[in-house]
Design a protein around this motif. Structure first.
Motif, PDB file in Angstrom:
ATOM      1  N   VAL A  29      58.970  42.088  35.278  1.00  0.00           N
ATOM      2  CA  VAL A  29      57.964  42.986  35.841  1.00  0.00           C
ATOM      3  C   VAL A  29      56.573  42.368  35.746  1.00  0.00           C
ATOM      4  N   ALA A  30      56.327  41.632  34.665  1.00  0.00           N
ATOM      5  CA  ALA A  30      55.044  40.942  34.528  1.00  0.00           C
ATOM      6  C   ALA A  30      54.886  39.893  35.631  1.00  0.00           C
ATOM      7  N   GLU A  31      55.947  39.168  35.922  1.00  0.00           N
ATOM      8  CA  GLU A  31      55.925  38.159  36.980  1.00  0.00           C
ATOM      9  C   GLU A  31      55.637  38.800  38.330  1.00  0.00           C
ATOM     10  N   GLU A  32      56.134  40.005  38.528  1.00  0.00           N
ATOM     11  CA  GLU A  32      55.914  40.719  39.788  1.00  0.00           C
ATOM     12  C   GLU A  32      54.533  41.378  39.857  1.00  0.00           C
ATOM     13  N   GLY A  33      53.809  41.373  38.752  1.00  0.00           N
ATOM     14  CA  GLY A  33      52.454  41.918  38.755  1.00  0.00           C
ATOM     15  C   GLY A  33      52.337  43.380  38.383  1.00  0.00           C
ATOM     16  N   PHE A  34      53.444  44.036  38.054  1.00  0.00           N
ATOM     17  CA  PHE A  34      53.380  45.476  37.827  1.00  0.00           C
ATOM     18  C   PHE A  34      52.896  45.852  36.431  1.00  0.00           C
ATOM     19  N   LEU A  35      53.023  44.979  35.455  1.00  0.00           N
ATOM     20  CA  LEU A  35      52.455  45.286  34.141  1.00  0.00           C
ATOM     21  C   LEU A  35      50.933  45.342  34.237  1.00  0.00           C
ATOM     22  N   GLU A  36      50.371  44.414  34.991  1.00  0.00           N
ATOM     23  CA  GLU A  36      48.918  44.415  35.192  1.00  0.00           C
ATOM     24  C   GLU A  36      48.480  45.700  35.876  1.00  0.00           C
ATOM     25  N   LEU A  37      49.252  46.142  36.868  1.00  0.00           N
ATOM     26  CA  LEU A  37      48.898  47.374  37.576  1.00  0.00           C
ATOM     27  C   LEU A  37      48.937  48.572  36.627  1.00  0.00           C
TER      28      LEU A  37
ATOM     29  N   GLU B 171      44.571  52.369  33.266  1.00  0.00           N
ATOM     30  CA  GLU B 171      43.882  52.755  32.036  1.00  0.00           C
ATOM     31  C   GLU B 171      42.391  52.439  32.078  1.00  0.00           C
ATOM     32  N   ASP B 172      41.935  51.719  33.113  1.00  0.00           N
ATOM     33  CA  ASP B 172      40.521  51.372  33.223  1.00  0.00           C
ATOM     34  C   ASP B 172      39.681  52.580  33.643  1.00  0.00           C
ATOM     35  N   LYS B 173      38.354  52.426  33.527  1.00  0.00           N
ATOM     36  CA  LYS B 173      37.463  53.437  34.082  1.00  0.00           C
ATOM     37  C   LYS B 173      37.552  53.374  35.604  1.00  0.00           C
TER      38      LYS B 173
ATOM     39  N   ARG C 210      39.657  46.474  40.512  1.00  0.00           N
ATOM     40  CA  ARG C 210      40.789  45.629  40.085  1.00  0.00           C
ATOM     41  C   ARG C 210      42.011  45.857  40.961  1.00  0.00           C
ATOM     42  N   PHE C 211      42.227  47.099  41.391  1.00  0.00           N
ATOM     43  CA  PHE C 211      43.377  47.372  42.255  1.00  0.00           C
ATOM     44  C   PHE C 211      43.232  46.643  43.588  1.00  0.00           C
TER      45      PHE C 211
ATOM     46  N   ILE D 123      45.560  42.409  47.044  1.00  0.00           N
ATOM     47  CA  ILE D 123      45.429  41.206  47.873  1.00  0.00           C
ATOM     48  C   ILE D 123      46.160  40.034  47.222  1.00  0.00           C
ATOM     49  N   ASN D 124      45.995  39.880  45.916  1.00  0.00           N
ATOM     50  CA  ASN D 124      46.691  38.795  45.207  1.00  0.00           C
ATOM     51  C   ASN D 124      48.202  38.897  45.390  1.00  0.00           C
ATOM     52  N   GLN D 125      48.725  40.106  45.235  1.00  0.00           N
ATOM     53  CA  GLN D 125      50.169  40.284  45.339  1.00  0.00           C
ATOM     54  C   GLN D 125      50.678  40.077  46.758  1.00  0.00           C
ATOM     55  N   GLN D 126      49.895  40.494  47.741  1.00  0.00           N
ATOM     56  CA  GLN D 126      50.308  40.274  49.130  1.00  0.00           C
ATOM     57  C   GLN D 126      50.326  38.786  49.461  1.00  0.00           C
ATOM     58  N   ILE D 127      49.338  38.053  48.958  1.00  0.00           N
ATOM     59  CA  ILE D 127      49.303  36.603  49.185  1.00  0.00           C
ATOM     60  C   ILE D 127      50.494  35.947  48.497  1.00  0.00           C
ATOM     61  N   LYS D 128      50.746  36.357  47.269  1.00  0.00           N
ATOM     62  CA  LYS D 128      51.843  35.768  46.497  1.00  0.00           C
ATOM     63  C   LYS D 128      53.178  35.982  47.193  1.00  0.00           C
ATOM     64  N   ARG D 129      53.362  37.160  47.762  1.00  0.00           N
ATOM     65  CA  ARG D 129      54.631  37.474  48.414  1.00  0.00           C
ATOM     66  C   ARG D 129      54.772  36.841  49.793  1.00  0.00           C
ATOM     67  N   SER D 130      53.661  36.618  50.484  1.00  0.00           N
ATOM     68  CA  SER D 130      53.746  36.056  51.837  1.00  0.00           C
ATOM     69  C   SER D 130      53.753  34.540  51.847  1.00  0.00           C
ATOM     70  N   LYS D 131      53.384  33.917  50.717  1.00  0.00           N
ATOM     71  CA  LYS D 131      53.395  32.465  50.544  1.00  0.00           C
ATOM     72  C   LYS D 131      52.370  31.754  51.436  1.00  0.00           C
ATOM     73  N   ASP D 132      52.511  31.841  52.774  1.00  0.00           N
ATOM     74  CA  ASP D 132      51.588  31.108  53.643  1.00  0.00           C
ATOM     75  C   ASP D 132      50.304  31.885  53.914  1.00  0.00           C
ATOM     76  N   GLY D 133      50.250  33.138  53.493  1.00  0.00           N
ATOM     77  CA  GLY D 133      49.028  33.921  53.636  1.00  0.00           C
ATOM     78  C   GLY D 133      48.902  34.673  54.947  1.00  0.00           C
ATOM     79  N   ALA D 134      49.677  34.314  55.948  1.00  0.00           N
ATOM     80  CA  ALA D 134      49.541  34.959  57.256  1.00  0.00           C
ATOM     81  C   ALA D 134      49.888  36.443  57.189  1.00  0.00           C
TER      82      ALA D 134
END
Length: 251
Positions: free
Chosen positions: A183-191, A196-198, A205-206, A211-222
């Motif tokens: 789950v940490a690798e998928e980014g959900f622990l960070e979410l 818990e933030d203000k 941060r969200f 955006i980070n997760q969408q880029i990571k999943r799409s690989k080429d960014g398109a």
């Protein structure tokens, strides 16, 4: 490596030999397959608890995802403070003045939900009333240990049943670690931490997390650029402003 593959690899590393009256029970033909099924089922249950309903954000377009996050963030914070506006406001807003914070939260709720805090509490705002409560580390491991013992009770082989019961805590701990790492690798622990933030920091941060997760999943960014509603030029500028390259997201 998927969670299922990680669980199987972990079990493959265990040295389990069962003996009864001089006879050795086949690990290959019986013990390992049984543990595969039980451990994978528990690991998937843990993953679901970690992730909650948060996978849906990545299926939404950027602006819809941010809107959904703001709604669920505010509702969860109000709910955790029993809808006490002043207490919630002081916890999530930057203003140290109780009355200013209280007024600001009322305005924010009206802006986002279109209703007052009182109306929101009474309606429970549809799906928000059923937001999952994530288990603590101890709670997750205890729940897994109970599940392992329940599965063990179903086994006819007494040696394997005894083994699973005696090792349930160690097995639960290791499965927990595997699910947490996935789950940490998928980014959900960070979410989960972002919740818990203000408020202002959480939304900021969200946005970046999405955006980070969408880029990571799409690989080429398109696909990420399309999902985020960005032109190719705007997308490249975002990556550049954050001192990142596409290679960073492919690791």
């Amino acid at each position: 490596m998927t969670l299922e593959q990680a669980v199987k690899a972990e079990i493959d590393s265990w040295d389990i030999t069962l003996r009864s009256e001089g006879r050795e029970m086949s690990y290959e033909q019986f013990v390992r397959p049984v543990l595969y099924g039980i451990a994978i089922a528990i690991a998937e249950d843990m993953r679901e608890n970690f992730v909650g309903g948060n996978e849906k954000y990545l299926n939404l377009e950027y602006h819809d995802a941010v809107k959904q996050f703001r709604e669920e963030y505010l509702f969860s914070q109000l709910e955790s403070h029993q809808f006490k506006v002043k207490e919630t406001a002081l916890h999530i807003l930057a203003s140290p003045n109780p009355e200013n914070a209280r007024t600001a939260l009322h305005s924010r709720v009206k802006e986002i939900f279109g209703v007052t805090v009182k109306e929101l509490r009474e309606r429970k705002c549809g799906d928000y009333s059923s937001l999952p409560e994530l288990l603590t580390t101890e709670g997750s491991i205890e729940r897994a240990e109970v599940k392992i013992k329940e599965y063990a009770d179903l086994l006819r082989a007494s040696l394997l049943r005894t083994l699973m019961e005696s090792k349930s805590k160690e097995i639960a701990q290791r499965i927990y670690e595997l699910a947490r790492d996935e789950v940490a690798e998928e980014g959900f622990l960070e979410l989960n931490e972002i919740f818990e933030d203000k408020y202002v920091e959480a939304v900021s941060r969200f946005r970046e997390w999405y955006i980070n997760q969408q880029i990571k999943r799409s690989k080429d960014g398109a696909e990420a650029a399309k999902k985020c509603g960005l032109t190719d030029g705007a997308f490249r500028q975002w990556v550049f402003r954050h001192s990142r390259t596409m290679a960073d997201f492919q690791q």
